[in-house]
Scaffold this motif. Sequence first.
Motif, PDB file in Angstrom:
ATOM      1  N   ASN A 128     -49.812 -62.295 -44.898  1.00 38.35           N
ATOM      2  CA  ASN A 128     -49.995 -61.451 -43.817  1.00 38.35           C
ATOM      3  C   ASN A 128     -48.543 -60.759 -43.432  1.00 38.35           C
ATOM      4  O   ASN A 128     -47.499 -61.127 -44.527  1.00 38.35           O
ATOM      5  CB  ASN A 128     -49.930 -62.237 -42.411  1.00 38.35           C
ATOM      6  CG  ASN A 128     -48.766 -63.364 -42.291  1.00 38.35           C
ATOM      7  OD1 ASN A 128     -47.331 -62.474 -41.869  1.00 38.35           O
ATOM      8  ND2 ASN A 128     -48.100 -64.895 -43.030  1.00 38.35           N
ATOM      9  N   GLU A 183     -54.959 -57.150 -40.503  1.00 38.90           N
ATOM     10  CA  GLU A 183     -54.295 -57.837 -40.883  1.00 38.90           C
ATOM     11  C   GLU A 183     -56.042 -57.257 -42.240  1.00 38.90           C
ATOM     12  O   GLU A 183     -56.732 -57.783 -41.555  1.00 38.90           O
ATOM     13  CB  GLU A 183     -53.884 -58.926 -41.810  1.00 38.90           C
ATOM     14  CG  GLU A 183     -52.688 -59.187 -40.944  1.00 38.90           C
ATOM     15  CD  GLU A 183     -51.352 -59.217 -42.057  1.00 38.90           C
ATOM     16  OE1 GLU A 183     -51.620 -58.601 -42.974  1.00 38.90           O
ATOM     17  OE2 GLU A 183     -50.136 -59.277 -41.220  1.00 38.90           O
ATOM     18  N   ARG A 185     -57.707 -60.255 -43.894  1.00 35.46           N
ATOM     19  CA  ARG A 185     -57.894 -61.317 -44.777  1.00 35.46           C
ATOM     20  C   ARG A 185     -59.052 -62.219 -45.011  1.00 35.46           C
ATOM     21  O   ARG A 185     -60.486 -61.455 -45.333  1.00 35.46           O
ATOM     22  CB  ARG A 185     -57.720 -62.593 -43.232  1.00 35.46           C
ATOM     23  CG  ARG A 185     -56.922 -61.955 -41.918  1.00 35.46           C
ATOM     24  CD  ARG A 185     -56.292 -63.382 -41.476  1.00 35.46           C
ATOM     25  NE  ARG A 185     -55.394 -62.813 -40.090  1.00 35.46           N
ATOM     26  CZ  ARG A 185     -53.786 -63.917 -41.219  1.00 35.46           C
ATOM     27  NH1 ARG A 185     -53.963 -64.143 -42.076  1.00 35.46           N
ATOM     28  NH2 ARG A 185     -52.901 -62.858 -39.862  1.00 35.46           N
TER      29      ARG A 185
END
Length: 250
Positions: A128, A183, A185
């Motif tokens: 992150n 983000e 992910r």
Amino acid sequence: MQDDLLLRYSRHIMLPQIEYAGQQALTQSHALIIGAGGLGAPVAMYLAAAGVGTLTICDFDQVDMTNLQRQIIHTTAAVGHNKALSAQATIAQLNPEITVNTVLTRMTEQQASERISAADVVIDCSDNFATRYLLNQLCFTTKTPLVSGAAIRFEGQLSVFDFRHAESPCYHCLYPDVGDDQELRCADNGVFAPLVGMIGSAQAAEAIKVLLNIGHTMQGRLLLLDALSAEWRSIKLKKDPACKVCGHSG
């Protein structure tokens, strides 16, 4: 160094760039690994195998079944257990000659600063931007070398920010913080299993080079990998004079 360690590390000692003195330096070094997931797994295992004397592994997350596709330091039996503790257990089997410390909770900024100050190199294996920006700021403040890696889908990247050198750019030079917290992910986008091994292994190599001051690190360069097309690219990365973190240093 005792005979059993000379045997264990003999293939390093044979290298003229390392030899006995370099291996001895590794055994006296301390690496701080942030994250024991896809990238942290190969980083921790290779640094442990190479004989880096003290590893501190930080991860407050638990092993999930979906992690096992790529996070090779964890086993099926570790599902539900803390990742840092799982990594510690695996490393104990791999190389019991080194010390592995674990941090099992989310660190405050002060705690992170103290951990970074105690380390010789920091390897950012987080997922992150908030953590990456914080590590970059703290490593810049403490002048601790930072090895940064990222991997998503089939694409990976790697760079080294060695703040012992005034000319080194920082992570903020590469990705300025504009307040966008979106983000990418793995849980939402997927990740090719060997990709994290390729980037994580490269991070471990860069960390060892930093610790031994050998070769040419990725300082001032960004390494990009497209695993789907098997293409590696290296681009130059310059310090941003207007960077809010490092722009007014040196």
